[in-house]
Design a protein around this motif. Sequence first.
Motif, mmCIF file in Angstrom:
data_model
loop_
_atom_site.group_PDB
_atom_site.id
_atom_site.type_symbol
_atom_site.label_atom_id
_atom_site.label_comp_id
_atom_site.label_asym_id
_atom_site.label_seq_id
_atom_site.Cartn_x
_atom_site.Cartn_y
_atom_site.Cartn_z
ATOM 1 N N ALA A 93 -2.536 -9.542 -9.550
ATOM 2 C CA ALA A 93 -3.434 -9.264 -10.675
ATOM 3 C C ALA A 93 -4.253 -8.006 -10.432
ATOM 4 O O ALA A 93 -4.600 -7.290 -11.379
ATOM 5 N N VAL A 94 -4.537 -7.720 -9.157
ATOM 6 C CA VAL A 94 -5.294 -6.509 -8.828
ATOM 7 C C VAL A 94 -4.487 -5.271 -9.193
ATOM 8 O O VAL A 94 -5.044 -4.223 -9.520
ATOM 9 N N GLY A 95 -3.160 -5.381 -9.155
ATOM 10 C CA GLY A 95 -2.320 -4.246 -9.528
ATOM 11 C C GLY A 95 -2.485 -3.834 -10.977
ATOM 12 O O GLY A 95 -2.145 -2.708 -11.353
ATOM 13 N N LEU A 96 -3.025 -4.707 -11.803
ATOM 14 C CA LEU A 96 -3.228 -4.379 -13.212
ATOM 15 C C LEU A 96 -4.456 -3.505 -13.435
ATOM 16 O O LEU A 96 -4.703 -3.061 -14.558
ATOM 17 N N ILE A 97 -5.211 -3.262 -12.361
ATOM 18 C CA ILE A 97 -6.368 -2.358 -12.478
ATOM 19 C C ILE A 97 -6.329 -1.239 -11.427
ATOM 20 O O ILE A 97 -7.103 -0.294 -11.502
ATOM 21 N N ALA A 98 -5.427 -1.359 -10.441
ATOM 22 C CA ALA A 98 -5.379 -0.407 -9.333
ATOM 23 C C ALA A 98 -4.241 0.595 -9.506
ATOM 24 O O ALA A 98 -3.349 0.426 -10.339
ATOM 25 N N ALA A 99 -4.274 1.639 -8.682
ATOM 26 C CA ALA A 99 -3.288 2.718 -8.791
ATOM 27 C C ALA A 99 -1.874 2.240 -8.531
ATOM 28 O O ALA A 99 -0.925 2.732 -9.149
ATOM 29 N N ILE A 108 7.817 2.501 -0.855
ATOM 30 C CA ILE A 108 8.931 1.808 -1.498
ATOM 31 C C ILE A 108 10.113 2.766 -1.622
ATOM 32 O O ILE A 108 10.022 3.783 -2.318
ATOM 33 N N PRO A 109 11.230 2.481 -0.956
ATOM 34 C CA PRO A 109 12.385 3.394 -0.971
ATOM 35 C C PRO A 109 12.913 3.623 -2.388
ATOM 36 O O PRO A 109 13.114 2.681 -3.149
ATOM 37 N N GLY A 110 13.128 4.876 -2.715
ATOM 38 C CA GLY A 110 13.718 5.239 -3.992
ATOM 39 C C GLY A 110 12.776 5.225 -5.170
ATOM 40 O O GLY A 110 13.095 5.789 -6.223
ATOM 41 N N LEU A 111 11.626 4.596 -5.018
ATOM 42 C CA LEU A 111 10.681 4.505 -6.130
ATOM 43 C C LEU A 111 9.317 5.091 -5.815
ATOM 44 O O LEU A 111 8.531 5.347 -6.729
ATOM 45 N N GLY A 112 9.035 5.264 -4.517
ATOM 46 C CA GLY A 112 7.728 5.734 -4.100
ATOM 47 C C GLY A 112 7.289 7.005 -4.808
ATOM 48 O O GLY A 112 8.024 7.979 -4.861
ATOM 49 N N GLY A 113 6.096 6.970 -5.382
ATOM 50 C CA GLY A 113 5.540 8.121 -6.056
ATOM 51 C C GLY A 113 5.899 8.215 -7.534
ATOM 52 O O GLY A 113 5.316 9.015 -8.266
ATOM 53 N N ARG A 114 6.828 7.398 -7.983
ATOM 54 C CA ARG A 114 7.211 7.427 -9.401
ATOM 55 C C ARG A 114 6.272 6.551 -10.217
ATOM 56 O O ARG A 114 5.700 5.598 -9.723
ATOM 57 N N ARG A 115 6.164 6.872 -11.480
ATOM 58 C CA ARG A 115 5.308 6.110 -12.376
ATOM 59 C C ARG A 115 5.946 4.754 -12.690
ATOM 60 O O ARG A 115 7.141 4.664 -12.949
ATOM 61 N N VAL A 116 5.138 3.713 -12.677
ATOM 62 C CA VAL A 116 5.615 2.368 -13.004
ATOM 63 C C VAL A 116 5.760 2.274 -14.523
ATOM 64 O O VAL A 116 4.790 2.492 -15.252
#
Length: 201
Positions: A93-99, A108-116
Amino acid sequence: MSMSTRTGLSSAPRGLRAVWTAAHTPVAGVPRWATNLAYTVPFLVLPSGLWRIVTVLFGDGRNQDAGQLPSWLPVEAYVVLLSVASELLAFTAVGLIAAWGEVFPRWIPGLGGRRVPTSAAVIPAAFGTLALTAVWTTIGLATEIAGTTIQGDPLPAGYPGLGHGWSLVFFYATYAPLVLWGPALGVLTVAYWKRRRRNGP
């Protein structure tokens, strides 16, 4: 103690603080109420997890029915794993307010730095809201009021809600906050969706 050893020991707390800050710091545009609510969610789940662990590790064994567990999995291990998994799930739930809820962490391999993608967060959170509300808020309350299982059968003799005295008080005090888990996640999900829609994909 050598200088390198002292440096290593002193840098460890700073590293943990940096990880903690990165995981909890809200992104720009998150209202304070949403931040406080997201921080509260893990604490809604924590009491029941601690109650389960204390009961199974230090109880008298009367309520430690293995049920449908496989023979190779001890009840104690299952309860600890369930409690830890529940707390980790609540922390999302903290991810819904955090970066890290808007940009994938770099590890995270292959996804690190990309926008969710907004849907990648909103859809699981929405299903989680429905499931948690059904289990804890709707079915849980109905079970307690009716005094039966969801199948309509009488509650088993070892059901904690049939206890007496302080054990009954502690059970309800630790499990009652779970009724708010689903609704709280739902409110945070809607706020996240509105913020992402306003700020772009």
